[in-house]
Design a protein around this motif. Structure first.
Motif, PDB file in Angstrom:
ATOM      1  N   ASP A  30       0.624  -1.160  -0.052  1.00 36.98           N
ATOM      2  CA  ASP A  30       0.055  -0.008   0.044  1.00 36.98           C
ATOM      3  C   ASP A  30       0.720   1.290  -0.096  1.00 36.98           C
ATOM      4  OD1 ASP A  30      -2.371  -1.486  -0.009  1.00 36.98           O
ATOM      5  OD2 ASP A  30      -2.633  -1.090   2.194  1.00 36.98           O
TER       6      ASP A  30
ATOM      7  N   VAL B 232       2.208   1.755  -3.574  1.00 37.29           N
ATOM      8  CA  VAL B 232       1.350   2.223  -4.438  1.00 37.29           C
ATOM      9  C   VAL B 232       0.960   3.837  -4.193  1.00 37.29           C
ATOM     10  CG1 VAL B 232      -1.203   2.215  -4.956  1.00 37.29           C
ATOM     11  CG2 VAL B 232       0.078  -0.033  -4.668  1.00 37.29           C
ATOM     12  N   ALA B 233       0.838   4.200  -2.922  1.00 38.59           N
ATOM     13  CA  ALA B 233       0.804   5.389  -2.607  1.00 38.59           C
ATOM     14  C   ALA B 233       1.825   6.351  -3.048  1.00 38.59           C
ATOM     15  CB  ALA B 233       0.420   5.633  -0.953  1.00 38.59           C
TER      16      ALA B 233
ATOM     17  N   GLU C 236       1.498   6.815  -6.817  1.00 39.97           N
ATOM     18  CA  GLU C 236       0.502   7.535  -7.268  1.00 39.97           C
ATOM     19  C   GLU C 236       0.781   8.921  -6.760  1.00 39.97           C
ATOM     20  OE1 GLU C 236      -2.815   6.040  -5.144  1.00 39.97           O
ATOM     21  OE2 GLU C 236      -3.499   4.459  -6.696  1.00 39.97           O
TER      22      GLU C 236
ATOM     23  N   SER D 211       2.329  10.917  -9.569  1.00 39.11           N
ATOM     24  CA  SER D 211       1.455  10.620 -10.917  1.00 39.11           C
ATOM     25  C   SER D 211       1.845   9.591 -11.764  1.00 39.11           C
ATOM     26  CB  SER D 211       1.531  11.839 -11.601  1.00 39.11           C
ATOM     27  OG  SER D 211       1.156  13.110 -10.826  1.00 39.11           O
TER      28      SER D 211
ATOM     29  N   ALA E 172      -1.740   4.752 -13.787  1.00 39.31           N
ATOM     30  CA  ALA E 172      -2.409   3.340 -12.966  1.00 39.31           C
ATOM     31  C   ALA E 172      -1.923   2.152 -13.543  1.00 39.31           C
ATOM     32  CB  ALA E 172      -4.131   3.173 -12.976  1.00 39.31           C
TER      33      ALA E 172
ATOM     34  N   THR F 163       1.508   1.363 -12.477  1.00 43.35           N
ATOM     35  CA  THR F 163       1.578   1.089 -11.024  1.00 43.35           C
ATOM     36  C   THR F 163       1.038  -0.491 -10.712  1.00 43.35           C
ATOM     37  OG1 THR F 163       1.289   3.117 -10.210  1.00 43.35           O
ATOM     38  CG2 THR F 163       0.405   1.492  -8.673  1.00 43.35           C
ATOM     39  N   GLN F 164       0.255  -0.857 -11.783  1.00 47.45           N
ATOM     40  CA  GLN F 164      -0.333  -2.178 -11.683  1.00 47.45           C
ATOM     41  C   GLN F 164       0.709  -3.081 -11.907  1.00 47.45           C
ATOM     42  OE1 GLN F 164      -4.130  -2.024 -13.877  1.00 47.45           O
ATOM     43  NE2 GLN F 164      -4.600  -4.052 -13.197  1.00 47.45           N
TER      44      GLN F 164
END
Ligand code: HEM
Length: 127
Positions: free
Chosen positions: A93, A96-97, A100, A103, A106, A109-110
């Motif tokens: 988590d 991911v933060a 994000e 920027s 997604a 990031t995935q």
């Protein structure tokens, strides 16, 4: 007549801005991990500069960058630490933060989470 132009494929590493961007993501990632009371204790005896250097290498490598991971085997680095599935989920988590917050798109990031999440069986050793 329109000529065919080859559009080179760009790696996720290049797409997010390369070494500088990834180093900044990893800095923020460890700031968050070390600010998390559930996680900070695991890192009490850790050389953080070395940890960050190796994590930057690993993230760069999984994003297709021209960088090779030179740290310890992940199972070895995490063995005997009693890391739980819940700890692992929190670390993911925070990653991911951090992505994000920079920027990172997604879908990139995935892909990063899929690649690093696949290490779970090497890292989680406690029920
Ligand atoms: C996506 C999941 C994870 C990845 C990709 C990952 C990756 C890494 C890497 C690359 C290193 C550096 C190894 C070296 O320097 O040789 C490392 C070290 C370390 N990791 Fe993780 N890790 C993950 C999850 C976790 C979790 C969940 C914990 C505990 C809550 C944890 C605790 C540690 C500690 C304490 C070290 C330092 C070991 C030492 O001092 O030598 N890691 N990890």
């Amino acid at each position: 007549m329109v000529e065919h132009v080859e559009i080179p494929e760009i790696s996720d590493y290049a797409a997010v801005g390369g070494a500088g961007a990834i180093s900044s993501v990893v800095d923020l990632f460890y700031q968050s991990v070390l600010a998390d009371p559930q996680l900070v204790g695991y890192f009490a005896d850790t050389d953080l500069a070395r940890l960050k250097r190796h994590q930057v290498q690993l993230v760069s490598q999984v994003m297709g960058g021209p960088v090779s991971y030179e740290g310890a085997d992940l199972a070895q680095a995490h063995s005997g630490r009693g890391i739980t599935g819940a700890d692992f989920g929190r670390v993911v988590d925070h990653l991911v933060a951090a992505l994000e917050a920079h920027s990172v798109p997604a879908e990139i990031t995935q892909r990063v989470v899929a690649a690093l999440g696949a290490t779970q069986d090497d890292i989680v050793t406690a029920p």
